[in-house]
Design an enzyme around this catalytic site. Sequence first.
Site, mmCIF file in Angstrom:
data_model
loop_
_atom_site.group_PDB
_atom_site.id
_atom_site.type_symbol
_atom_site.label_atom_id
_atom_site.label_comp_id
_atom_site.label_asym_id
_atom_site.label_seq_id
_atom_site.Cartn_x
_atom_site.Cartn_y
_atom_site.Cartn_z
ATOM 1 N N VAL A 62 -0.515 -4.097 19.192
ATOM 2 C CA VAL A 62 0.672 -3.757 19.313
ATOM 3 C C VAL A 62 1.755 -4.289 18.511
ATOM 4 O O VAL A 62 1.452 -5.790 18.305
ATOM 5 C CB VAL A 62 1.024 -3.944 20.915
ATOM 6 C CG1 VAL A 62 2.699 -3.495 21.329
ATOM 7 C CG2 VAL A 62 0.130 -3.241 21.780
ATOM 8 N N ASN A 119 -6.156 -3.014 -2.207
ATOM 9 C CA ASN A 119 -4.902 -3.341 -2.916
ATOM 10 C C ASN A 119 -5.235 -4.341 -4.128
ATOM 11 O O ASN A 119 -6.349 -5.067 -4.159
ATOM 12 C CB ASN A 119 -3.706 -3.869 -2.419
ATOM 13 C CG ASN A 119 -3.932 -4.965 -1.438
ATOM 14 O OD1 ASN A 119 -4.683 -5.797 -1.841
ATOM 15 N ND2 ASN A 119 -3.139 -4.903 -0.348
ATOM 16 N N THR A 126 -5.131 0.804 -4.738
ATOM 17 C CA THR A 126 -3.947 1.228 -4.260
ATOM 18 C C THR A 126 -3.029 0.088 -4.870
ATOM 19 O O THR A 126 -3.054 -1.075 -4.893
ATOM 20 C CB THR A 126 -3.668 1.137 -2.676
ATOM 21 O OG1 THR A 126 -3.984 0.086 -2.152
ATOM 22 C CG2 THR A 126 -4.530 2.341 -2.255
ATOM 23 N N ASP A 176 -2.177 2.364 5.298
ATOM 24 C CA ASP A 176 -3.242 3.077 6.435
ATOM 25 C C ASP A 176 -2.779 4.603 6.378
ATOM 26 O O ASP A 176 -3.719 5.499 6.315
ATOM 27 C CB ASP A 176 -2.899 2.440 7.711
ATOM 28 C CG ASP A 176 -3.042 0.801 7.842
ATOM 29 O OD1 ASP A 176 -4.192 0.542 7.312
ATOM 30 O OD2 ASP A 176 -2.304 0.324 8.538
ATOM 31 N N SER A 204 5.565 8.230 4.048
ATOM 32 C CA SER A 204 5.777 7.278 5.333
ATOM 33 C C SER A 204 6.619 6.108 5.315
ATOM 34 O O SER A 204 7.250 5.683 6.326
ATOM 35 C CB SER A 204 4.355 6.835 5.563
ATOM 36 O OG SER A 204 3.747 5.647 4.821
#
Length: 301
Positions: free
Chosen positions: A11, A187, A217, A249, A279
């Site tokens: 969370v 990355n 990435t 993600d 995003s």
Amino acid sequence: MRIAVIGATMVDVVSYVDDAPKYGKAVLAKDFHIACGAKGANQAVAAKRLGADILMVSAVGNDIFGKTALENFQQNGIDTRQIIKVPNVSSGIVMIIVESSGQYRSVLYRGANDFLTPENILQAADDLKSCGLFVIQLEISLETVYAAIDFAKKNNIPVLLNPSPMNAVTKNLSIEKICPCEFLVLNEDELEILAGSNIRVAARKLLTYGIKNIILTLGSRGSIWFAEGVEEFVPSLKVEAIDSTGAGDAFVGCFVKNYADGKNILDSMKLASKYAALSVTRKGTQDSYLTAEEFENFLNA
């Protein structure tokens, strides 16, 4: 093709500020929210929102955060049969500070995710054998990561490993144990830890271990695909970033959905690059992921 995402559920507790506070100081947040997150969960939700068939293999605490996470998966249509509930342990939590530039920093407590064990992989065997692709990250124990890769190898199931986050524990990741992976998506910082700072030399070095495809990435600069005899650059969309959390993600989720649908690697990367860029124009992690309809409308505009 069904996709198994084997990873963490957490969370996110997110604060938005102009600039992150210095040590011993406090700043006033401009905004705040609580949302479901973790790299595994994020990638699963991104892929599912685009229409993928997702089995989630994870662990949550038997607490209000675990209940929230399970409800979130179910609302997104993700199969939760292999998510275990761990009693008397907190669910995983991530505390995130997002600056006005869109950059962020975070503190991660894995909680119940540390209780996802190699035994759970074996217990999920029947469901896992129905999947055509495994997607794994490093927010669970390395022993469980290795067990999932080994299970996939024995059952001829390709694996995409996203070796993130790299920290004091996961920087000891064994390249030999991950070499059966079909894809390594990482990355620049992660590549440097694993194989060195020269990206081309480092990527080629990893390929010599037997990993078939390296996807590097580069954030707003795009991504590069390395394979035997292959080096392909894919640019990113130019957008105004509001919040970059979860962009990597989003890339993975979109990539695996399209690759599982039969698209080739380069076309899957091109779509993933666009999806990830979009995003960052929205706040949040999973909250920022477009649905299949929204993404299709963008592509057709």
